[in-house]
Design a protein around this motif. Structure first.
Motif, PDB file in Angstrom:
ATOM      1  N   LEU A   1      73.376 -43.003  59.520  1.00 55.14           N
ATOM      2  CA  LEU A   1      72.749 -43.725  58.412  1.00 55.14           C
ATOM      3  C   LEU A   1      71.510 -42.998  57.920  1.00 55.14           C
ATOM      4  O   LEU A   1      71.201 -43.008  56.723  1.00 55.14           O
ATOM      5  N   LYS A   2      70.772 -42.370  58.852  1.00 54.36           N
ATOM      6  CA  LYS A   2      69.553 -41.657  58.467  1.00 54.36           C
ATOM      7  C   LYS A   2      69.890 -40.486  57.556  1.00 54.36           C
ATOM      8  O   LYS A   2      69.157 -40.191  56.610  1.00 54.36           O
ATOM      9  N   GLU A   3      71.036 -39.814  57.818  1.00 52.74           N
ATOM     10  CA  GLU A   3      71.449 -38.688  56.994  1.00 52.74           C
ATOM     11  C   GLU A   3      72.008 -39.152  55.650  1.00 52.74           C
ATOM     12  O   GLU A   3      71.769 -38.526  54.626  1.00 52.74           O
ATOM     13  N   ASP A   4      72.760 -40.245  55.642  1.00 49.64           N
ATOM     14  CA  ASP A   4      73.372 -40.737  54.407  1.00 49.64           C
ATOM     15  C   ASP A   4      73.610 -42.239  54.537  1.00 49.64           C
ATOM     16  O   ASP A   4      74.486 -42.675  55.272  1.00 49.64           O
ATOM     17  N   LEU A   5      72.817 -43.017  53.813  1.00 53.00           N
ATOM     18  CA  LEU A   5      72.899 -44.471  53.924  1.00 53.00           C
ATOM     19  C   LEU A   5      74.243 -45.008  53.453  1.00 53.00           C
ATOM     20  O   LEU A   5      74.707 -46.043  53.930  1.00 53.00           O
ATOM     21  N   SER A   6      74.900 -44.284  52.526  1.00 55.01           N
ATOM     22  CA  SER A   6      76.184 -44.769  52.007  1.00 55.01           C
ATOM     23  C   SER A   6      77.290 -44.704  53.054  1.00 55.01           C
ATOM     24  O   SER A   6      78.378 -45.231  52.833  1.00 55.01           O
TER      25      SER A   6
ATOM     26  N   SER B   1      81.605 -43.375  44.176  1.00 57.44           N
ATOM     27  CA  SER B   1      80.851 -44.144  43.183  1.00 57.44           C
ATOM     28  C   SER B   1      79.364 -44.186  43.533  1.00 57.44           C
ATOM     29  O   SER B   1      78.495 -44.030  42.661  1.00 57.44           O
ATOM     30  N   LEU B   2      79.065 -44.380  44.819  1.00 53.88           N
ATOM     31  CA  LEU B   2      77.667 -44.404  45.241  1.00 53.88           C
ATOM     32  C   LEU B   2      76.989 -43.072  45.006  1.00 53.88           C
ATOM     33  O   LEU B   2      75.849 -43.005  44.531  1.00 53.88           O
ATOM     34  N   HIS B   3      77.692 -41.971  45.313  1.00 54.03           N
ATOM     35  CA  HIS B   3      77.107 -40.643  45.084  1.00 54.03           C
ATOM     36  C   HIS B   3      76.899 -40.386  43.597  1.00 54.03           C
ATOM     37  O   HIS B   3      75.893 -39.787  43.190  1.00 54.03           O
ATOM     38  N   SER B   4      77.837 -40.839  42.770  1.00 58.15           N
ATOM     39  CA  SER B   4      77.689 -40.664  41.325  1.00 58.15           C
ATOM     40  C   SER B   4      76.489 -41.435  40.804  1.00 58.15           C
ATOM     41  O   SER B   4      75.695 -40.924  39.997  1.00 58.15           O
ATOM     42  N   LEU B   5      76.339 -42.699  41.252  1.00 59.79           N
ATOM     43  CA  LEU B   5      75.181 -43.496  40.833  1.00 59.79           C
ATOM     44  C   LEU B   5      73.887 -42.858  41.299  1.00 59.79           C
ATOM     45  O   LEU B   5      72.876 -42.865  40.584  1.00 59.79           O
ATOM     46  N   ARG B   6      73.905 -42.288  42.506  1.00 59.97           N
ATOM     47  CA  ARG B   6      72.702 -41.643  43.020  1.00 59.97           C
ATOM     48  C   ARG B   6      72.335 -40.429  42.173  1.00 59.97           C
ATOM     49  O   ARG B   6      71.168 -40.188  41.870  1.00 59.97           O
ATOM     50  N   ASN B   7      73.329 -39.631  41.758  1.00 64.19           N
ATOM     51  CA  ASN B   7      73.063 -38.463  40.918  1.00 64.19           C
ATOM     52  C   ASN B   7      72.532 -38.865  39.548  1.00 64.19           C
ATOM     53  O   ASN B   7      71.617 -38.239  38.999  1.00 64.19           O
ATOM     54  N   ILE B   8      73.123 -39.943  38.990  1.00 67.78           N
ATOM     55  CA  ILE B   8      72.646 -40.428  37.692  1.00 67.78           C
ATOM     56  C   ILE B   8      71.207 -40.904  37.788  1.00 67.78           C
ATOM     57  O   ILE B   8      70.368 -40.624  36.930  1.00 67.78           O
ATOM     58  N   SER B   9      70.910 -41.637  38.876  1.00 67.61           N
ATOM     59  CA  SER B   9      69.549 -42.122  39.075  1.00 67.61           C
ATOM     60  C   SER B   9      68.569 -40.974  39.227  1.00 67.61           C
ATOM     61  O   SER B   9      67.456 -41.010  38.689  1.00 67.61           O
ATOM     62  N   ALA B  10      68.981 -39.909  39.919  1.00 71.51           N
ATOM     63  CA  ALA B  10      68.102 -38.759  40.105  1.00 71.51           C
ATOM     64  C   ALA B  10      67.833 -38.068  38.777  1.00 71.51           C
ATOM     65  O   ALA B  10      66.711 -37.637  38.498  1.00 71.51           O
ATOM     66  N   ARG B  11      68.865 -37.971  37.927  1.00 74.91           N
ATOM     67  CA  ARG B  11      68.667 -37.339  36.610  1.00 74.91           C
ATOM     68  C   ARG B  11      67.745 -38.173  35.731  1.00 74.91           C
ATOM     69  O   ARG B  11      66.905 -37.644  35.010  1.00 74.91           O
ATOM     70  N   LYS B  12      67.896 -39.497  35.811  1.00 75.75           N
ATOM     71  CA  LYS B  12      67.031 -40.367  35.002  1.00 75.75           C
ATOM     72  C   LYS B  12      65.580 -40.276  35.455  1.00 75.75           C
ATOM     73  O   LYS B  12      64.649 -40.307  34.644  1.00 75.75           O
ATOM     74  N   ASN B  13      65.369 -40.159  36.749  1.00 75.84           N
ATOM     75  CA  ASN B  13      63.999 -40.052  37.268  1.00 75.84           C
ATOM     76  C   ASN B  13      63.344 -38.746  36.856  1.00 75.84           C
ATOM     77  O   ASN B  13      62.135 -38.668  36.681  1.00 75.84           O
ATOM     78  N   SER B  14      64.131 -37.687  36.713  1.00 82.42           N
ATOM     79  CA  SER B  14      63.565 -36.390  36.336  1.00 82.42           C
ATOM     80  C   SER B  14      63.396 -36.259  34.831  1.00 82.42           C
ATOM     81  O   SER B  14      62.697 -35.382  34.351  1.00 82.42           O
TER      82      SER B  14
END
Length: 331
Positions: A131-136, A302-315
């Motif tokens: 879980l520490k390495e990847d919560l998903s 789906s979780l990884h895709s949402l995470r990538n989208i969130s990272a792009r929005k934050n940047s």
């Protein structure tokens, strides 16, 4: 354990964020509770409280659970409250102490410990590291692994993941929700099966199926006398997986993703012999396991895709600072 008050008053106007810690010497069980705002202050208090001779400085602070040297203030501030430290004087080496707990026993070559307890502790820590390495990866855990993390004391799991107890309590609540969702899915499938059985009885389908199954069973028994020993020897599944397949109403919800993959790759005939099932039932279970595995992998993607989208929005805001725009001609 002895609790010692904060040494020295802060300067006028000075604001200090103090972290409560537990201190002891090497080869000692006696602990002292202290509060310090940084490593240097903790070292100074260690000399005073533990009566360490000044000639034995410098003092090295290590984590009591595994001997990790803590020499960075940022790392010190990330540690949970009441972390246990061992103060090592001069060239003194850290030694394991039974009261430390944690993962230190792994590096120890030999000492008496209950095998069942150590196996359980090692299991939840291995799952916690996933879980520490990847919560998903919660999606990929088996029900047994989920329950193990839920049953771990909040403070122990917080120490292992280097998080606050409040964060870990939220994580354990999430794990419980995932476990509850799988149980609800199992009950829904069981109700659906009961409904289908009722329809079969009303349409007199059940009697025909019984006749066909009886004929098939005789055929299987005749074949099994010659090849059952040979096929059963090819089974690679563990007894734990076979037990889950036999006893669970919806076994695909109880198994981890790795176990599901093993079930789907197993030869249907060999699996049918090992479980004492007919081929049709075996294939249906393998199909259900394959569908559950595909669903979990889809959720992971789906979780990884949402995470990538969130990272792009934050940047994005940083990229749009001071945008260059062409000036419009006033004419």
């Amino acid at each position: 354990m002895e609790v010692t008050g904060s040494a020295g008053a802060p300067e006028p106007g000075e604001i200090r964020n103090l972290k409560p810690c537990l201190l002891r010497r090497n080869h000692s069980r006696e602990q002292h509770g202290v509060a310090a705002s940084c490593l240097e202050e903790l070292r100074s208090k260690a000399c005073d409280i533990l009566a360490i001779d000044k000639s034995l400085t410098p003092i090295t602070l290590v984590l009591a659970e595994d001997g990790t040297i803590v020499d960075d203030d940022d790392y010190f501030l990330c540690l949970p409250s009441n972390t246990k430290f061992v103060a090592l004087a001069n060239n003194e080496k850290w030694a394991y102490n039974n009261s430390d707990g944690g993962t230190a026993w792994i590096s120890q070559e030999s000492f008496d410990v209950d095998e069942t307890d150590s196996g359980t502790e090692l299991k939840w820590k291995n799952v916690a590291r996933q879980l520490k390495e990847d919560l998903s990866s919660i999606i990929l855990l088996s029900e047994e692994e989920l329950q193990v993390l839920i049953d771990v004391p909040c403070s122990d799991l917080a120490r292992e993941l280097c998080q606050s107890c409040a964060t870990i309590q939220g994580l354990q609540n999430t794990l419980q929700q995932v476990l509850d969702q799988r149980e609800e899915a199992r009950q829904s499938k069981q109700l659906l099966e009961l409904y289908l059985q009722a329809l079969e009885k009303e349409g007199s389908i059940l009697s025909k199926q019984e006749e066909s199954r009886a004929g098939f069973s005789e055929e299987v028994d005749a074949v099994d006398t010659g090849i059952s020993g040979e096929i059963s020897s090819e089974i690679t599944l563990t007894s734990q997986i076979l037990t889950a397949l036999k006893e669970k109403t919806a076994p695909e919800l109880s198994l981890s993703s790795q176990d599901l993959e093993l079930v789907t790759k197993e030869d249907p005939r060999a699996l049918a012999v090992a479980l004492n099932w007919d081929i049709k039932k075996t294939e249906n279970v393998q199909q259900a396991c394959n569908q559950e595995l595909a669903l979990r992998l889809q959720q992971m993607q789906s979780l990884h895709s949402l995470r990538n989208i969130s990272a792009r929005k934050n940047s994005l805001p940083g990229e749009l600072q001071n945008p260059k725009r062409a000036r419009q001609d006033p004419t």
